[in-house]
Write a protein that holds these residues in place. Structure first.
Motif, PDB file in Angstrom:
ATOM      1  N   LYS A  67     -51.683  34.606  30.577  1.00 45.34           N
ATOM      2  CA  LYS A  67     -50.733  34.768  31.669  1.00 45.34           C
ATOM      3  C   LYS A  67     -51.378  34.371  32.990  1.00 45.34           C
ATOM      4  N   ARG A  68     -50.686  33.534  33.767  1.00 45.13           N
ATOM      5  CA  ARG A  68     -51.192  33.138  35.078  1.00 45.13           C
ATOM      6  C   ARG A  68     -51.231  34.342  36.016  1.00 45.13           C
ATOM      7  N   LEU A  69     -52.301  34.444  36.769  1.00 45.96           N
ATOM      8  CA  LEU A  69     -52.489  35.584  37.672  1.00 45.96           C
ATOM      9  C   LEU A  69     -52.116  35.256  39.115  1.00 45.96           C
ATOM     10  N   ASP A  70     -51.430  34.130  39.300  1.00 46.02           N
ATOM     11  CA  ASP A  70     -50.987  33.707  40.643  1.00 46.02           C
ATOM     12  C   ASP A  70     -52.150  33.631  41.628  1.00 46.02           C
ATOM     13  N   LYS A  71     -53.281  33.184  41.140  1.00 45.57           N
ATOM     14  CA  LYS A  71     -54.453  33.033  41.985  1.00 45.57           C
ATOM     15  C   LYS A  71     -55.097  31.680  41.718  1.00 45.57           C
ATOM     16  N   ILE A  72     -55.173  30.870  42.755  1.00 46.51           N
ATOM     17  CA  ILE A  72     -55.802  29.556  42.664  1.00 46.51           C
ATOM     18  C   ILE A  72     -57.019  29.519  43.578  1.00 46.51           C
ATOM     19  N   VAL A  73     -58.140  29.069  43.048  1.00 43.81           N
ATOM     20  CA  VAL A  73     -59.359  28.904  43.838  1.00 43.81           C
ATOM     21  C   VAL A  73     -59.420  27.441  44.268  1.00 43.81           C
ATOM     22  N   ARG A  74     -59.229  27.229  45.558  1.00 42.76           N
ATOM     23  CA  ARG A  74     -59.198  25.876  46.116  1.00 42.76           C
ATOM     24  C   ARG A  74     -60.595  25.396  46.499  1.00 42.76           C
ATOM     25  N   VAL A  75     -60.774  24.094  46.451  1.00 47.23           N
ATOM     26  CA  VAL A  75     -62.065  23.510  46.796  1.00 47.23           C
ATOM     27  C   VAL A  75     -62.041  22.962  48.221  1.00 47.23           C
ATOM     28  N   VAL A  76     -63.220  22.617  48.697  1.00 46.83           N
ATOM     29  CA  VAL A  76     -63.374  21.888  49.952  1.00 46.83           C
ATOM     30  C   VAL A  76     -63.690  20.444  49.589  1.00 46.83           C
ATOM     31  N   PRO A  77     -63.470  19.486  50.514  1.00 48.17           N
ATOM     32  CA  PRO A  77     -63.722  18.075  50.184  1.00 48.17           C
ATOM     33  C   PRO A  77     -65.165  17.786  49.771  1.00 48.17           C
ATOM     34  N   SER A  78     -66.115  18.481  50.414  1.00 48.40           N
ATOM     35  CA  SER A  78     -67.521  18.280  50.068  1.00 48.40           C
ATOM     36  C   SER A  78     -68.329  19.489  50.500  1.00 48.40           C
ATOM     37  N   ILE A  79     -69.494  19.649  49.903  1.00 46.45           N
ATOM     38  CA  ILE A  79     -70.340  20.796  50.240  1.00 46.45           C
ATOM     39  C   ILE A  79     -71.811  20.420  50.070  1.00 46.45           C
TER      40      ILE A  79
END
Length: 249
Positions: free
Chosen positions: A129-141
């Motif tokens: 089940k999806r937990l309605d949480k997305i971990v977004r990235v940054v363009p570079s690090i």
């Protein structure tokens, strides 16, 4: 090292409930040049039988069983020693990839001419089940930014071995994936992010990283005893780690 081949590193321990979904997500990849190396860390459930049923019909899936339970770092290192690919990808035995994950990410890495990349991912529970949480990235690090918090989800990272002049190896230190990313970026490499949700991370009740206090202690240990960062700088990075952790959760 075989050009364009992706070696998928999958440690496994008692993953009978999830390993089928994990393998199926690899089999469904639109990018076909891969090998999946599953290292069974002495499982006592039905997961070995499940994997073996795939090995019988799919030559790209390799199964290795350890002589004794040695932990996730050891299992990943065994897989890394047996990897033949130019690219190294990580996928734990309870996580899932989007079918276009490898194709999109390999094309991205070739365009960027980069050594390491990562993607956004979403959280699911033990029942998919999806937990309605997305971990977004940054363009570079870069290295110093990564010290403020690990935003490279292990299940999303791909490394191009041909661009590195050292061996890829997991340490025995907790947060071993974080230690590896830091060791790469410390040499001047930049990690590039793809802001597409291309993987699903299973938030299980037994997840090692689920204990925030332990995770914080492991992070502090990395600052002081692995990276050898002075106390005042460690405090600075640890404060940022805490702030970023709150944002992430």
């Amino acid at each position: 090292m075989k050009k364009n081949l992706v070696s998928i590193i999958t440690p496994m321990y008692n993953s009978g409930k999830f390993i089928k979904d994990t393998i199926d997500s690899v089999l469904s990849q639109t990018y076909k040049e891969w090998e999946m190396i599953i290292v069974d860390d002495c499982s006592t459930d039905i997961s070995p039988e499940i994997v073996k049923s795939y090995v019988d019909t799919e030559s790209r899936i390799k199964y290795i069983r350890t002589d004794k339970n040695g932990g996730v770092s050891n299992a990943r290192n065994i897989a890394l020693k047996n990897a033949n690919g130019q690219y190294i990808a990580f996928l734990d035995s309870d996580d899932i990839w989007d079918k276009e994950k490898l194709e999109k990410q390999i094309n991205f890495m070739k365009e960027k001419d980069c050594a390491i990349s990562f993607t956004s991912y979403e959280l699911i529970d033990e029942e998919n089940k999806r937990l309605d949480k997305i971990v977004r990235v940054v363009p570079s690090i870069d290295y110093k930014t990564l010290l403020k918090g690990n935003i490279l989800g292990c299940l999303t990272v791909i490394i191009d071995k041909s661009k590195l002049d050292f061996e890829i190896k997991m340490s025995g230190v907790r947060h071993e994936d974080y230690v590896l990313w830091l060791s790469i970026l410390k040499r001047g490499y930049i990690a590039y992010g793809i802001d597409d949700v291309l993987a699903q991370y299973r938030k299980s009740l037994t997840s090692l990283s689920g204990n925030k206090l332990k995770s914080a202690m492991w992070t502090w240990n990395i600052y002081r005893n692995v990276e050898k960062i002075p106390l005042y700088k460690s405090i600075y990075y640890f404060i940022n780690y805490g702030i970023n952790g709150i944002k992430k959760s």
